[in-house]
Design an enzyme around this catalytic site. Structure first.
Site, PDB file in Angstrom:
ATOM      1  CE  LYS A 224      -4.304  -2.326   1.493  1.00 39.88           C
ATOM      2  NZ  LYS A 224      -5.749  -2.081   2.016  1.00 39.88           N
ATOM      3  NE  ARG A 258      -7.697  -8.055  -0.242  1.00 38.18           N
ATOM      4  CZ  ARG A 258      -7.496  -7.600  -0.807  1.00 38.18           C
ATOM      5  NH1 ARG A 258      -6.270  -6.644  -0.456  1.00 38.18           N
ATOM      6  NH2 ARG A 258      -8.004  -6.773  -2.090  1.00 38.18           N
TER       7      ARG A 258
HETATM    8  N1  LIG Z   1     -10.829  -6.287   3.715  1.00 32.87           N
HETATM    9  C1  LIG Z   1      -9.670  -5.511   3.415  1.00 32.87           C
HETATM   10  N2  LIG Z   1     -10.096  -5.660   1.368  1.00 32.87           N
HETATM   11  C2  LIG Z   1      -9.802  -5.505   1.140  1.00 32.87           C
HETATM   12  N3  LIG Z   1      -9.205  -4.403  -0.418  1.00 32.87           N
HETATM   13  C3  LIG Z   1      -8.643  -3.928  -0.558  1.00 32.87           C
HETATM   14  S1  LIG Z   1      -8.653  -3.531  -2.255  1.00 32.87           S
HETATM   15  C4  LIG Z   1      -6.141  -2.468  -2.585  1.00 32.87           C
HETATM   16  C5  LIG Z   1      -6.052  -3.003  -2.275  1.00 32.87           C
HETATM   17  O1  LIG Z   1      -4.807  -2.541  -1.895  1.00 32.87           O
HETATM   18  O2  LIG Z   1      -5.606  -4.222  -2.949  1.00 32.87           O
HETATM   19  C6  LIG Z   1      -6.507  -1.025  -3.053  1.00 32.87           C
HETATM   20  C7  LIG Z   1      -7.295  -0.289  -2.328  1.00 32.87           C
HETATM   21  C8  LIG Z   1      -7.204   1.128  -3.743  1.00 32.87           C
HETATM   22  C9  LIG Z   1      -7.392   0.892  -4.750  1.00 32.87           C
HETATM   23  C10 LIG Z   1      -6.447  -0.446  -5.459  1.00 32.87           C
HETATM   24  C11 LIG Z   1      -6.636  -1.169  -4.611  1.00 32.87           C
HETATM   25  N4  LIG Z   1      -7.791  -3.082   0.259  1.00 32.87           N
HETATM   26  C12 LIG Z   1      -8.315  -4.202   1.400  1.00 32.87           C
HETATM   27  C13 LIG Z   1      -8.294  -4.192   3.182  1.00 32.87           C
HETATM   28  O3  LIG Z   1      -7.752  -3.499   3.525  1.00 32.87           O
HETATM   29  N5  LIG Z   1      -8.764  -5.121   3.957  1.00 32.87           N
END
Ligand SMILES: Nc1nc2[nH]c(S[C@@H](C(=O)O)c3ccccc3)nc2c(=O)[nH]1
Length: 283
Positions: A224, A258
């Site tokens: 992230k 995750r």
């Molecule tokens: N429960 C849970 N589900 C999730 N799905 C995601 S998508 C995120 C990423 O970087 O994977 C993301 C955020 C923004 C853009 C692309 C991808 N992040 C989480 C989390 O932090 N918790």
């Protein structure tokens, strides 16, 4: 928090921290030779993550990338359903579905998915009822705003950890009021979802307060932007930073991590757990 979680036909042991592998099925992952190639690639990727120790495979069809345009329920279903079906039938995997869409929850549960992972904490019209109908456990995550705009100017009147816990408190209460048993719920502070770097760092530092919910804690920190901003690393060089965060998260109570890089995270998590577990038994 419960030491195990019924996830459809699977029983997830939560007496120690577990790793959830991320399987992305948004169209950019279909950019190469069309759907069947992508489907086989997705299966191979999942197989590898399971072999490396992933307890769960998280399948998401909606790109939550800031600025991504919204997709229809049918489009989301067309991406996710074929993958869920093959993960269940060919690998007997415990599959969590990263969706906020009621129809996707219902159809993927019918295909054998074992968990719902909703970044919108069942706030969409019909989502709570759909999740209830599946009988599956649900991860409720905090997000401020929508992916399209959440990172423009995140701000909170209260300290971030209080704002997040207040939100999760209301969502847990709403689920219980609708008949979704507390034993079916997981919570997640939603790192990167409507938060500045400072918000994210403070939230992790104070995350042990979330143990008061007595619910399994799921966190997503892998690759992230908070890692990128603190270390100045591009997304493909964020593994060391991500492992440091995973270890901290386990130390502060996280039970499901995750992540993209399952193998390395397993070692970081198991090493951390060996230290934490030892301290307790021989008091
Ligand atoms: N429960 C849970 N589900 C999730 N799905 C995601 S998508 C995120 C990423 O970087 O994977 C993301 C955020 C923004 C853009 C692309 C991808 N992040 C989480 C989390 O932090 N918790």
């Amino acid at each position: 928090a419960p030491t195990w979680l019924p996830c459809g036909r699977h029983r997830l042991d939560l007496s120690y921290p577990r790793v959830m592998g991320i399987l992305n099925v948004t169209p950019d992952s279909f950019s190469d030779g069309g759907r069947h190639v992508a489907l086989d690639d997705a299966l191979r990727h999942a197989e590898r993550m399971l072999a490396e120790g992933a307890a769960i495979i998280d399948v998401g069809g909606e790109s939550t990338r800031p600025g991504a345009q919204a997709i229809t329920a049918q489009q989301e279903l067309d991406r996710v359903a074929p993958v869920v079906e093959r993960l269940v039938c060919e690998l007997d995997a415990l599959v969590s579905v990263d969706t906020s869409t009621p129809a996707v929850m219902r159809q993927t549960a019918a295909l054998g998915a074992g968990m719902i992972n909703d970044v919108r904490a069942l706030q969409r019209e019909g989502a709570l009822e759909a999740a209830l109908g599946t009988g599956l456990p649900v991860c409720l995550m905090h997000m401020q705003g929508e992916p399209q705009d959440m990172q423009q100017a995140p701000r909170y009147d209260a300290p971030i950890e209080e704002a997040v816990m207040d939100f999760l408190e209301t969502r847990v209460a709403a689920c219980e009021a609708a008949g979704l048993r507390r034993e079916r719920l997981l919570i997640d502070p939603g790192f990167g979802f409507g938060k500045t770097v400072e918000h994210n760092l403070r939230l992790l530092n104070r995350m042990d307060r979330m143990t008061r919910f007595d619910l399994p804690l799921l966190v997503g920190l892998s690759r992230k932007s908070l890692i990128g901003k603190v270390l100045g690393r591009p997304v493909e060089e964020r593994l060391p930073g991500g492992l440091a965060l995973a270890s901290l998260a386990v130390e502060r109570g996280a039970r499901i991590l995750r992540v993209h890089d399952v193998g390395p995270t397993m070692d970081a998590v198991n090493m951390t757990w060996a230290v934490l577990r030892e301290g307790c038994e021989n008091d």
